[in-house]
Design an enzyme around this catalytic site. Structure first.
Site, PDB file in Angstrom:
ATOM      1  N   HIS A   1       0.926  -1.520   0.071  1.00  0.00           N
ATOM      2  CA  HIS A   1      -0.230   0.391   0.251  1.00  0.00           C
ATOM      3  C   HIS A   1       1.020   1.141   0.454  1.00  0.00           C
ATOM      4  O   HIS A   1       0.627   2.539  -0.920  1.00  0.00           O
ATOM      5  CB  HIS A   1      -0.734   0.137   1.543  1.00  0.00           C
ATOM      6  N   GLU A   2       2.168   1.633   0.751  1.00  0.00           N
ATOM      7  CA  GLU A   2       2.245   2.899   0.947  1.00  0.00           C
ATOM      8  C   GLU A   2       3.606   2.481  -0.009  1.00  0.00           C
ATOM      9  O   GLU A   2       3.826   3.641  -0.641  1.00  0.00           O
ATOM     10  CB  GLU A   2       3.570   2.444   2.709  1.00  0.00           C
TER      11      GLU A   2
ATOM     12  N   GLU B   1      -6.557   7.144  -2.130  1.00  0.00           N
ATOM     13  CA  GLU B   1      -5.482   5.784  -2.375  1.00  0.00           C
ATOM     14  C   GLU B   1      -6.000   4.770  -3.074  1.00  0.00           C
ATOM     15  O   GLU B   1      -5.592   4.086  -3.138  1.00  0.00           O
ATOM     16  CB  GLU B   1      -6.975   5.872  -0.731  1.00  0.00           C
TER      17      GLU B   1
ATOM     18  N   HIS C   1       1.764   4.380  -3.340  1.00  0.00           N
ATOM     19  CA  HIS C   1       1.847   5.745  -2.652  1.00  0.00           C
ATOM     20  C   HIS C   1       3.293   6.275  -3.531  1.00  0.00           C
ATOM     21  O   HIS C   1       3.876   7.360  -4.181  1.00  0.00           O
ATOM     22  CB  HIS C   1       2.259   6.532  -1.297  1.00  0.00           C
TER      23      HIS C   1
ATOM     24  N   TYR D   1     -11.239   6.699   1.844  1.00  0.00           N
ATOM     25  CA  TYR D   1     -10.928   5.661   1.332  1.00  0.00           C
ATOM     26  C   TYR D   1     -11.644   4.282   1.161  1.00  0.00           C
ATOM     27  O   TYR D   1     -11.378   3.591  -0.189  1.00  0.00           O
ATOM     28  CB  TYR D   1     -10.104   5.152   2.833  1.00  0.00           C
TER      29      TYR D   1
END
Ligand SMILES: [Zn+2]
Length: 688
Positions: free
Chosen positions: A475-476, A504, A479, A622
């Site tokens: 997930h990170e 997101e 980004h 989200y």
């Protein structure tokens, strides 16, 4: 280092508290005099894109080269004085951005260009003019007299409240002392690294509220009383933040009303994909209606498990399912019914192997190359080493087939330490942009950092990731990739500078790769045997993906609905709104879990930063962006998650564009149609 010569050096992190503040002041002074000069030289009559907008964009680009890093130290420095100076720098820069954003002289120039928009500028340039103009209006520049003054005051106060809130949260160092018996069930490697002391003739362990301590305790500790103490303690760990939170929501409301909006939510949403509070309320309400029954069924089942578990140990079952029971019985259910032993699975995910596997996946998918910058002698603080010895630095470039161009630098800082940011997040260090807007070879390349808190290696084991941590990592990094591959003209639109209810989606989409059998094989390698995750564990992991999913999403809904509630105040009634009571009552109504009878028992809203900075009237994002993430994944990748053609198309149409064009346009360009919520509901197991 590889033979490839990057056209740009990695940024350094060598500030002292003094130089940090000195640089901040210089940066601000330089920008201020640029604006002064502009205001002196140009009048609304002579204002053009080239003599007003271009220099403003250049000023913003230039600030970005250093300002993000100056504010970044507060999250990662080991030196409390540097963290303090960085917070201070953040305050100064945020005050300055208010000052600059409220300059009437500059607004008049921008507004003049806006009103006679030239026909020959690029679409991104046009978008920039519109945004700049709108920003000034949203900063109250159309307000007059007292209203304008009051607005200014509120802006300043809000910014200080938000910085103080996050500082308290980061520096929070509370916890509880427990005996080994009280920590029964908690994995040994968690206990082994806790601080231990003799207390009253007994050995006791200090359990902090940091994730690597908190979550295993809530999941594994067999003593319900300990879980309760830790859960409630965690909700109350930042009492100073309560007043800040309460003040903030009221000031935001007042500010929105000064501008003529009915609420802060209306003010915020105007700039988002959802546009109106009503759209968000309907979205959240609809989802809540669809999930409630499923959630109640899940609680019923979990309660049954709690009953048999409690009675098996000879204790009396009180027919309750508490907030501090959930992580424990959710974990137990996964173990019992799906043979999921998260610590067993973690043995297959040593951190470094997992990082390597993850980067390899993104290389294939997006046509990238990650090269670790291995400068053995590089000192902490140099660009090659990063700000801490735990940092790993990667040089990122396009694969040869795509031209081999430099892309940027990626920093990984993955273990917890004192004073470090306590969650997982991606921070932009330097944005990308073109130094000369018309010249594509004048690119300034981005640097980006992942800051996470995965447990450290122990003498006997490497750092091992639980599957949900593997998901977090993807997930990170989602980004991070967005931040790296973005190629916009202006830094304002770089990377993750998209609207909040879309930002997101790319990360959420990448999480899907951690649920695909083939990718799980590639990512895993047992730390002792080097074997990949066996098929039966993969099967049970995937089978358990949606276990207690309704409750998980109801929890997200609780945050989202609470967020909308406190950002759509009705005055004067809501002058008396008690945010803690609202938070706790909404939680118990929405999720259906039992808690203490005192409605003020906890103040969860003071323990996470989202609603205070950036996600205010935005938490729904989200779930909202998950709609787009599911749609993109099922349309572009479900059949073949490693499809290089779609990977590159996605990179080009969605990631590369950042916020430089309307997000809906990027979505449609990738999907080949309007987005819809079919895949989202299917994922949530809702077919009606
Ligand atoms: Zn995220």
């Amino acid at each position: 280092m590889s033979a490839f010569k990057a056209p740009q050096r990695p940024p350094t992190f060598l500030h002292s508290p003094e130089s940090l503040l000195g640089d901040t002041k210089d940066l601000i002074e330089k920008s201020r005099s640029r604006l002064d000069l502009l205001a002196k030289a140009i009048t609304p009559e002579t204002a053009t894109f080239d003599n007003v907008i271009a220099p403003l964009a250049a000023d913003e680009n230039d600030m970005g080269l250093l300002s993000h890093i100056l504010g970044f130290y507060q999250y990662v420095s080991t030196d409390a004085k540097i963290r303090e100076a960085s917070s201070q720098a953040d305050k100064l820069m945020s005050e300055y951005s208010i000052e600059a954003g409220m300059r009437e002289d500059i607004f008049k120039l921008v507004n003049a260009v806006y009103k006679s928009m030239p026909g020959d500028i690029s679409p991104e340039g046009k978008r920039l003019v519109e945004k700049l103009n709108k920003d000034f209006i949203r900063m109250g520049l159309e307000l007059e007299g007292d209203k304008r003054e009051r607005f200014k005051e509120i802006k300043k106060e809000l910014s200080i409240l938000s910085i103080d809130f996050s500082k308290t949260l980061n520096e929070e160092n509370g916890g509880n002392w427990f005996t080994e018996a009280e920590l029964k069930g908690v994995p040994k490697d968690v206990i082994d690294i806790l601080k231990a002391e003799e207390k009253d003739g007994e050995k006791k362990y200090f359990l902090t509220y940091k994730y690597p301590d908190l979550f295993p305790t809530l999941k594994f500790d067999v003593n319900a009383a300990v879980r309760k103490q830790v859960f409630i303690g965690n909700e109350n760990k930042c009492p100073e933040n309560l007043e800040r939170f309460d003040k903030t929501i009221r000031l935001r409301h007042e500010k929105a009303q000064l501008l003529g909006y009915p609420s802060h939510a209306a003010f915020v949403l105007e700039e988002k994909m959802a546009k109106l509070p009503k759209t968000v309320r309907t979205f959240l309400g609809d989802l809540r209606a669809k999930l409630t029954e499923g959630g109640r069924q899940e609680v019923k089942k979990l309660k049954g498990l709690k009953q048999s578990d409690t009675e098996a140990t000879g204790l009396e079952f009180d027919d309750k399912y508490y907030l501090w029971d959930h992580r424990f019985y959710d974990r137990l259910m996964r173990e019992k019914e799906y043979s999921i032993d998260e610590n067993k699975i973690a043995e297959y995910f040593p951190l470094q192997k997992c990082v390597d596997g993850m980067l390899a996946i993104f290389e294939k998918l997006f046509g990238l190359k990650f090269i670790q910058v291995a400068e053995e002698d590089a000192k902490v603080g140099t660009g090659e080493r990063g700000w801490h010895e735990d940092c790993k630095v990667y040089l990122v470039k396009d694969e040869e087939e795509l031209g081999g161009e430099f892309v940027g630098y990626l920093y990984l800082d993955l273990h917890p330490r004192d004073g470090k940011y306590g969650h997982a997040a991606n921070f932009n260090l330097i944005p990308g942009f073109l130094r000369e807007p018309g010249n594509s070879t004048s690119r300034n390349y981005p640097s980006t950092a992942l800051v996470c808190n995965f447990s450290k290696p122990t003498p006997s084991k490497p750092s091992l990731l639980k599957h949900d941590e593997v998901v977090t990592l993807f997930h990170e990094l989602g980004h991070g990739i967005h931040d790296l591959v973005s190629r916009t003209i202006y830094s304002r639109f770089h990377g993750t500078n998209t609207v909040g209810d879309f930002v997101e989606a790319p990360s959420q989409m990448l999480e899907n790769w951690t649920w695909e059998p083939k990718q799980l094989k590639e990512l895993s390698s047992h730390y002792e045997t080097n074997q990949p995750l066996p098929d039966h564990l993969i099967d049970s992991l995937i089978a358990s993906k949606h276990v207690n999913d309704a409750l998980f999403n109801l929890r997200q809904l609780h945050f989202g609905i609470f967020d909308m509630r406190v950002h759509e105040l009705k005055m004067p009634e809501d002058q008396a709104l008690d945010s803690s009571v609202t938070y706790n009552e909404l939680r118990s109504e929405i999720a259906g879990l039992d808690g203490p009878s005192d409605p003020k028992f906890g103040q969860g809203q003071t323990t996470f930063g989202h609603l205070m900075g950036g996600y205010d009237a935005g938490y729904y994002g989200y779930l909202y962006s998950l709609v787009f993430a599911c749609d993109m994944y099922f349309t572009g990748f479900k059949k073949n998650p490693m499809d290089p053609k779609n990977g590159r198309r996605y990179r080009h149409e969605v990631l590369e564009k950042g916020g430089s064009r309307d997000e809906m346009e990027s979505l449609k360009a990738f999907l080949g149609r309007e987005p819809n919520s079919e895949a989202f509901f299917r994922e949530l197991g809702i077919t009606a």
